[in-house]
Design a protein around this motif. Structure first.
Motif, short mmCIF file in Angstrom:
data_model
loop_
_atom_site.label_atom_id
_atom_site.label_comp_id
_atom_site.label_asym_id
_atom_site.label_seq_id
_atom_site.Cartn_x
_atom_site.Cartn_y
_atom_site.Cartn_z
N PHE A 1 14.35 0.68 -9.87
CA PHE A 1 13.94 -0.72 -9.99
C PHE A 1 14.84 -1.60 -9.11
CE2 PHE A 1 14.41 -4.88 -12.09
CZ PHE A 1 13.09 -5.32 -12.05
N ALA A 2 16.15 -1.31 -9.15
CA ALA A 2 17.08 -2.05 -8.31
C ALA A 2 16.82 -1.80 -6.83
CB ALA A 2 18.52 -1.66 -8.66
N VAL A 3 16.45 -0.57 -6.49
CA VAL A 3 16.12 -0.24 -5.10
C VAL A 3 14.93 -1.06 -4.62
CG1 VAL A 3 15.22 1.60 -3.62
CG2 VAL A 3 17.13 2.06 -5.16
N GLY A 4 13.95 -1.28 -5.52
CA GLY A 4 12.80 -2.10 -5.17
C GLY A 4 13.17 -3.52 -4.80
N ILE A 5 14.23 -4.04 -5.40
CA ILE A 5 14.73 -5.37 -5.05
C ILE A 5 15.56 -5.30 -3.77
CG2 ILE A 5 16.15 -7.32 -5.81
CD1 ILE A 5 15.59 -6.46 -8.70
N TYR A 6 16.31 -4.22 -3.64
CA TYR A 6 17.27 -4.10 -2.54
C TYR A 6 16.61 -4.10 -1.17
CZ TYR A 6 20.17 -1.73 0.89
OH TYR A 6 20.80 -1.38 2.06
N TRP B 1 0.82 -1.21 0.00
CA TRP B 1 0.00 0.00 0.00
C TRP B 1 0.86 1.26 0.00
CZ3 TRP B 1 -4.70 0.38 -1.50
CH2 TRP B 1 -5.58 -0.71 -1.37
N ASN B 2 2.01 1.18 0.65
CA ASN B 2 2.94 2.30 0.65
C ASN B 2 3.35 2.66 -0.77
OD1 ASN B 2 3.96 4.00 2.63
ND2 ASN B 2 5.03 2.33 3.66
N GLY B 3 3.68 1.65 -1.55
CA GLY B 3 4.07 1.89 -2.93
C GLY B 3 2.95 2.50 -3.75
N ILE B 4 1.74 1.98 -3.56
CA ILE B 4 0.58 2.52 -4.29
C ILE B 4 0.34 3.97 -3.90
CG2 ILE B 4 -1.91 2.30 -4.62
CD1 ILE B 4 -1.54 -0.74 -4.19
N LEU B 5 0.43 4.27 -2.60
CA LEU B 5 0.25 5.63 -2.14
C LEU B 5 1.33 6.56 -2.67
CD1 LEU B 5 -0.82 5.13 1.59
CD2 LEU B 5 -2.26 5.87 -0.32
N ALA B 6 2.55 6.06 -2.79
CA ALA B 6 3.65 6.88 -3.31
C ALA B 6 3.38 7.28 -4.76
CB ALA B 6 4.97 6.13 -3.20
N SER C 1 6.23 9.61 -9.64
CA SER C 1 5.35 8.45 -9.70
C SER C 1 5.98 7.33 -10.52
CB SER C 1 4.00 8.85 -10.31
OG SER C 1 3.29 9.71 -9.46
N CYS C 2 6.69 7.70 -11.56
CA CYS C 2 7.37 6.69 -12.38
C CYS C 2 8.45 5.99 -11.57
CB CYS C 2 7.96 7.36 -13.62
SG CYS C 2 8.55 6.19 -14.85
N PHE C 3 9.20 6.76 -10.79
CA PHE C 3 10.21 6.15 -9.93
C PHE C 3 9.57 5.19 -8.93
CE2 PHE C 3 13.16 10.10 -10.40
CZ PHE C 3 13.54 9.66 -11.65
N MET C 4 8.46 5.62 -8.33
CA MET C 4 7.80 4.77 -7.34
C MET C 4 7.23 3.50 -7.99
SD MET C 4 8.30 6.26 -4.48
CE MET C 4 9.87 6.75 -5.21
N ALA C 5 6.73 3.62 -9.22
CA ALA C 5 6.26 2.44 -9.94
C ALA C 5 7.42 1.49 -10.22
CB ALA C 5 5.57 2.85 -11.24
#
Length: 451
Positions: A351-356, A177-182, A287-291
């Motif tokens: 994208f790498a941060v999302g994995i990290y 939900w945090n990601g969606i809100l971001a 928003s693109c970064f958060m996606a």
């Protein structure tokens, strides 16, 4: 540039949606955490926490733009960021203990007041007042990532006696939900700031009602709780420092965290001045970064559920982020900057941060002893902020005043060191495989605040 920004948002948004759906379907036991009483309690926590987080996300896209709009130069803005980072790490070591001793509900209420004040101070053009606002904002951020989750864990275990394993269920849902809100916050800030022409201060004024709502919900729906034992700050810090030195695996986790997350902090500062020459819609870019982060997080969940070793996923994250910063070295060449390539490179990095973050959260929970986790992770934050502050302060030096290329060279070196450290951690992980715990407790801080 706007064409590629909108295309990137649609592409990464679609990828994130598909990966999150696939990740949801990989859950091994869909019945875990579906108790009606637990869901009611969880919704009560989300009603407050996610509103507070949404107020935080609203402040991400236009911070640099606001300071620039007030007429401050890049080096002056860097100092403002440094004050925010420094206050976060200093108070971050004290905030968990304060929440335990003075009351977590009280500290959550203090967060809403402090963060509202920080937003209000954004209305002033005085450099000194803006510095004070950044310091207050750093203090509030430290409270956000200590008191709220500490309150939840205590209520979950002590007041409601829910299974401890369900804590991870709540934080996993909170992260999604945090990601969606971001992503949503980026779109909303773009609308109010640019489409409605209200300027870069508008998101901060929009955040204040959200913080007031969170404060009202805390005061009316939450009960106070405290730690059942008193701890001495000096002893906790000493035990944490000894724990880091006593285990090479813990030391390597701290080294990787310091190297990677210091680069994340630097990118938080740099992304706006890098892309600003092309006049992009900063909210859409955010928003693109958060996606992109959501997509990376979904990929991690899918691969980890298929028994990919988490240290290997961490290595993958470090490698992809290194590619992103190396592309930025090329795209920010003085006199020949390519903002389109910079945007793509930053999306790759995010994208790498999302994995990290989930990978690092998993490893920390398996490697760091639970009784010393707070003190050890507090020590980890010191080099993170120290490295990022030193690099940002280098913006005052002549060699860095002709573009940000050298900053990204430094970032690439840091990420290369993190990649080598991750390979060492993988080797240690395999050597100690038989002695590791089997459970994982992740918090939402592991996936937050990239911005």
């Amino acid at each position: 540039m706007m064409t590629i920004v909108y295309a990137g948002f649609l592409a990464f948004g679609l990828v994130a949606l598909v990966l999150q759906i696939l990740a949801y379907r990989t859950r091994t036991d869909v019945s875990v955490g579906n108790n009606p009483q637990f869901l009611k309690f969880q919704r009560g926590y989300f009603a407050v926490y996610l509103v507070a987080m949404f107020a935080d996300w609203l402040q991400g896209p236009y911070l640099y733009k606001l300071y620039s709009y007030y007429g401050f130069q890049e080096a002056q803005i860097a100092v403002l960021y440094v004050f925010g980072f420094a206050s976060t790490v200093i108070i971050g070591m004290w905030a968990p203990m304060a929440a335990d001793q003075f009351g977590r509900k009280k500290l959550c209420l203090a967060f809403t007041v402090l963060y509202s004040l920080s937003c209000f101070l954004k209305l002033f053009r005085s450099y000194g007042i803006l510095i004070i606002g950044r310091i207050i904002g750093g203090v509030a951020t430290s409270v956000l990532f200590s008191a709220f989750e500490a309150w939840y864990v205590h209520e979950h275990i002590e007041s409601h006696d829910f299974p401890k394993e369900w804590i991870a269920v709540t934080f996993s849902r909170a992260s999604t939900w945090n990601g969606i809100l971001a992503v949503t916050a980026g779109l909303i800030t773009n609308v109010v700031s640019e489409w409605f022409g209200m300027g870069p201060v508008a998101p901060y004024m929009l955040a204040i009602p959200c913080l007031v709502l969170a404060g009202v919900l805390v005061s009316t729906h939450w009960t106070e709780n405290y730690s059942s034992h008193k701890t001495k700050f000096r002893k906790m810090c000493g035990d944490g420092f000894k724990g880091i030195l006593s285990s090479e695996m813990i030391f390597m986790v701290g080294a990787i965290e310091a190297l990677v997350e210091s680069v994340i902090y630097i990118v938080i500062f740099l992304w706006t001045p890098i892309l600003e020459p092309s006049k992009p819609s900063l909210g859409i870019v955010f928003s693109c970064f958060m996606a992109s982060i959501l997509a990376g997080q979904g990929l991690f969940q899918i691969l980890s559920s298929r028994h990919f070793e988490v240290p290997i996923l961490l290595i993958t994250s470090c490698g992809i982020s290194l590619v992103g910063t190396m592309l930025c070295v090329s795209s920010t060449h003085p006199g020949n900057a390519n903002t389109n390539l910079s945007f793509i490179a930053l999306c790759i990095f995010e994208f790498a941060v999302g994995i990290y973050f989930p990978a690092m959260g998993y490893l920390r929970s398996h490697i760091i002893p639970e009784q010393h986790s707070w003190s050890i992770m507090s020590w980890f934050r010191v080099p993170i902020n120290l490295i990022s502050c030193i690099v940002l302060m280098l913006l005052h030096e002549d060699v860095f005043l002709h573009g940000n290329r050298m900053i990204f060279v430094v970032c690439s070196i840091l990420l290369l060191l993190s990649l080598l450290s991750a390979f060492r951690l993988l080797r240690l992980w395999k050597e100690n495989e038989s002695s590791r715990q089997e459970t994982v407790l992740m918090t939402s801080e592991h996936i937050h605040n990239i911005f």
